[in-house]
Design an enzyme around this catalytic site. Structure first.
Site, PDB file in Angstrom:
ATOM      1  N   GLY A 266       6.447   1.629 -10.049  1.00 23.40           N
ATOM      2  CA  GLY A 266       5.043   2.027 -10.035  1.00 23.40           C
ATOM      3  C   GLY A 266       4.873   3.133  -9.011  1.00 23.40           C
ATOM      4  O   GLY A 266       4.751   4.308  -9.318  1.00 23.40           O
ATOM      5  N   ARG A 267       4.925   2.711  -7.744  1.00 22.61           N
ATOM      6  CA  ARG A 267       4.707   3.622  -6.624  1.00 22.61           C
ATOM      7  C   ARG A 267       5.556   4.900  -6.703  1.00 22.61           C
ATOM      8  O   ARG A 267       5.075   5.998  -6.450  1.00 22.61           O
ATOM      9  CB  ARG A 267       5.058   2.893  -5.323  1.00 22.61           C
ATOM     10  N   CYS A 334     -18.395  -1.373   7.616  1.00 18.77           N
ATOM     11  CA  CYS A 334     -18.719  -2.175   8.790  1.00 18.77           C
ATOM     12  C   CYS A 334     -17.596  -3.155   9.101  1.00 18.77           C
ATOM     13  O   CYS A 334     -17.763  -4.371   8.979  1.00 18.77           O
ATOM     14  CB  CYS A 334     -20.041  -2.904   8.562  1.00 18.77           C
ATOM     15  N   GLU A 335     -16.448  -2.621   9.463  1.00 20.08           N
ATOM     16  CA  GLU A 335     -15.265  -3.402   9.834  1.00 20.08           C
ATOM     17  C   GLU A 335     -14.492  -2.553  10.840  1.00 20.08           C
ATOM     18  O   GLU A 335     -14.259  -1.373  10.592  1.00 20.08           O
ATOM     19  CB  GLU A 335     -14.321  -3.616   8.627  1.00 20.08           C
TER      20      GLU A 335
HETATM   21  C1  LIG Z   1       4.207  -4.500  -8.594  1.00 16.69           C
HETATM   22  C2  LIG Z   1       5.342  -4.707  -9.507  1.00 16.69           C
HETATM   23  C3  LIG Z   1       6.176  -3.641  -9.848  1.00 16.69           C
HETATM   24  C4  LIG Z   1       6.023  -2.257  -9.273  1.00 16.69           C
HETATM   25  O1  LIG Z   1       6.231  -2.184  -7.898  1.00 16.69           O
HETATM   26  P1  LIG Z   1       6.344  -0.758  -7.199  1.00 16.69           P
HETATM   27  O2  LIG Z   1       6.612  -1.075  -5.791  1.00 16.69           O
HETATM   28  O3  LIG Z   1       5.026  -0.067  -7.384  1.00 16.69           O
HETATM   29  O4  LIG Z   1       7.437  -0.015  -7.862  1.00 16.69           O
HETATM   30  C5  LIG Z   1       7.190  -3.876 -10.754  1.00 16.69           C
HETATM   31  N1  LIG Z   1       7.396  -5.100 -11.293  1.00 16.69           N
HETATM   32  C6  LIG Z   1       6.616  -6.159 -10.977  1.00 16.69           C
HETATM   33  C7  LIG Z   1       6.888  -7.483 -11.590  1.00 16.69           C
HETATM   34  C8  LIG Z   1       5.572  -6.002 -10.084  1.00 16.69           C
HETATM   35  O5  LIG Z   1       4.808  -7.055  -9.763  1.00 16.69           O
END
Ligand SMILES: *Cc1c(COP(=O)(O)O)cnc(C)c1O
Length: 416
Positions: A266-267, A334-335
């Site tokens: 993802g990231r 407000c934190e």
């Molecule tokens: C969150 C997640 C990902 C992606 O993680 P990244 O760190 O963004 O690459 C992949 N597989 C599962 C099962 C996740 O929960």
């Protein structure tokens, strides 16, 4: 993305606004798939939760990625941009009956089971629907990673995955039931991992597991899944996971099993491709600290507060003659924990200045909230010299949608 583009976007759309660079997402996807294909057969399933904007999902689909989802809401998003069901993998520890039923009806590539309890629900629901569920087992490979405690998931005793020693019995149960086919075993050991070693350790465990399952007569596996978690450099010069190092770490799993490897980043794909633009509202000097108060806060970008993440922050456009100062960039929430960056050296961060909070393309908007009743920011996609809005800024009406000052009575006299 040029500073002129960022300034034009902020002027036209307002702030705060998330801006994503389609070109950079394409480059990162290519860098990863090239590294993988040099070494093994792999399929990339984009982890939708990192950035689930439909335009980002459409781009991933166009690039040939599958999708890794964790809720029925993400399934709806994946479907909205036309991911074929057999390109979608469903992960997560707490899938409800209705989510599982939806996934089974859709015919996804697989449901990644995280517990024996979930396996029983899937068996029952598949029987009800008269379908055969394609399932994977997410294994807890008992691998530790050196990341923030909140982003570790693969160590012993965490809520994720099926304990390694319980996998053979569960696999047997799934093989014996006519409503399930076990097509995959996998792991997801955490997030923002910058070394190859934990992947190699986990891949070793998965390879042994596949061998043991096959020795026990289980021959239905079609793939193995190493999850996501590939780390990026949040600050210049910080460690990041090189796609070649990653490919090298997981390749032995492919070599040992002969199976294609699913990867769920993802990231890595979207993090560096996004910035959060925010404007300075006030400056304040108090208690020996110099504050820059911005119009974006922890509700817009939670990562600094939640994970002590250090996103680079810079002033967009040169400010002639400005002297650098040490400042804390904070939001309006407000934190006391509401900050975007502490002890930063910025020049020209005066009221009205535009700031770019960088590397905010992953877990930025997708973790945003309306806390303090703040409409969530707009999102913009830049593609070369074009840019366009891919999510309208929320309006005040969005904040109170579905609410009523007096209850719509469900139980009691008035409900009758
Ligand atoms: C969150 C997640 C990902 C992606 O993680 P990244 O760190 O963004 O690459 C992949 N597989 C599962 C099962 C996740 O929960």
């Amino acid at each position: 993305m040029t500073d002129a583009q960022l300034a034009a976007i902020a002027a036209a759309v307002g702030t705060p606004v998330y801006v994503y660079d389609a070109g950079m997402i394409r480059e990162r996807f290519a860098a990863l798939t090239d590294a993988l294909s040099r070494r093994l057969t792999a399929h990339v399933h984009y982890a939708v939760k990192a950035n689930s904007n439909l335009a980002v999902l459409a781009l991933m689909r166009e690039l040939g990625a599958g999708a890794d989802i964790v809720s029925a809401g993400e399934l709806a998003r994946a479907r909205a941009v036309g991911f074929p069901p057999n390109a979608v993998v469903f992960s997560g520890v707490g899938k409800t009956d209705s989510e599982l039923a939806e996934a089974l009806a859709a015919g996804l590539r697989m449901i990644n089971l995280e517990s024996e309890g979930e396996a029983e629900r899937v068996i029952a629901l598949a029987a009800q629907q008269g379908v055969v569920a394609r399932v994977g087992i997410r294994v807890n490979p008992e691998v530790t990673t050196e990341t923030h405690p909140y982003t570790q998931t693969g160590a012993k005793g965490m809520k994720f995955g099926v304990p390694l020693d319980r996998v053979p019995d569960l696999a047997r149960r799934l093989a014996d039931d006519s409503h399930t086919t076990l097509v995959c075993v996998g792991m997801h050991i955490g997030s923002q991992i910058t070394a190859g070693a934990p992947y190699r350790a986990g891949a070793d465990r998965l390879a042994s597991l596949v061998a043991a399952l096959r020795a026990a007569g289980l021959m239905t596996l079609e793939s193995v899944d190493v999850g996501g978690g590939l780390g990026i450099a949040y600050q210049e010069g910080a460690a990041a996971l090189d796609p070649d190092v990653f490919a090298e770490a997981i390749a032995p799993l492919h070599d040992a099993t002969g199976l294609p490897v699913l990867v769920e980043p993802g990231r890595y794909l979207v993090g560096p491709a996004g910035v959060l633009l925010t404007r300075v509202v006030y400056r304040k000097h108090t208690g020996g600290r110099e504050f820059v108060i911005a119009d974006a806060g922890m509700n817009d970008l939670l990562r600094p507060s939640l994970y002590q993440a250090e996103h680079p922050i810079r002033v967009v456009g040169a400010v002639p003659g400005a002297t650098p100062e040490d400042v804390d960039v904070v939001g309006p929430i407000c934190e006391t924990g509401d900050f975007l960056g502490l002890r930063r050296r910025l020049a020209g961060a005066a009221p009205g200045a535009l700031l770019a909070v960088e590397a905010a393309g992953a877990y930025g908007f997708s973790m945003s909230s309306q806390y303090n009743s703040r409409p969530r920011p707009a999102e913009v996609l830049v593609d070369g010299d074009r840019w366009g809005i891919v999510r309208e800024r929320e309006r005040v009406a969005d904040l109170i949608r579905g609410e009523t000052p007096t209850p719509r009575w469900v139980h009691g006299e008035e409900a009758a």
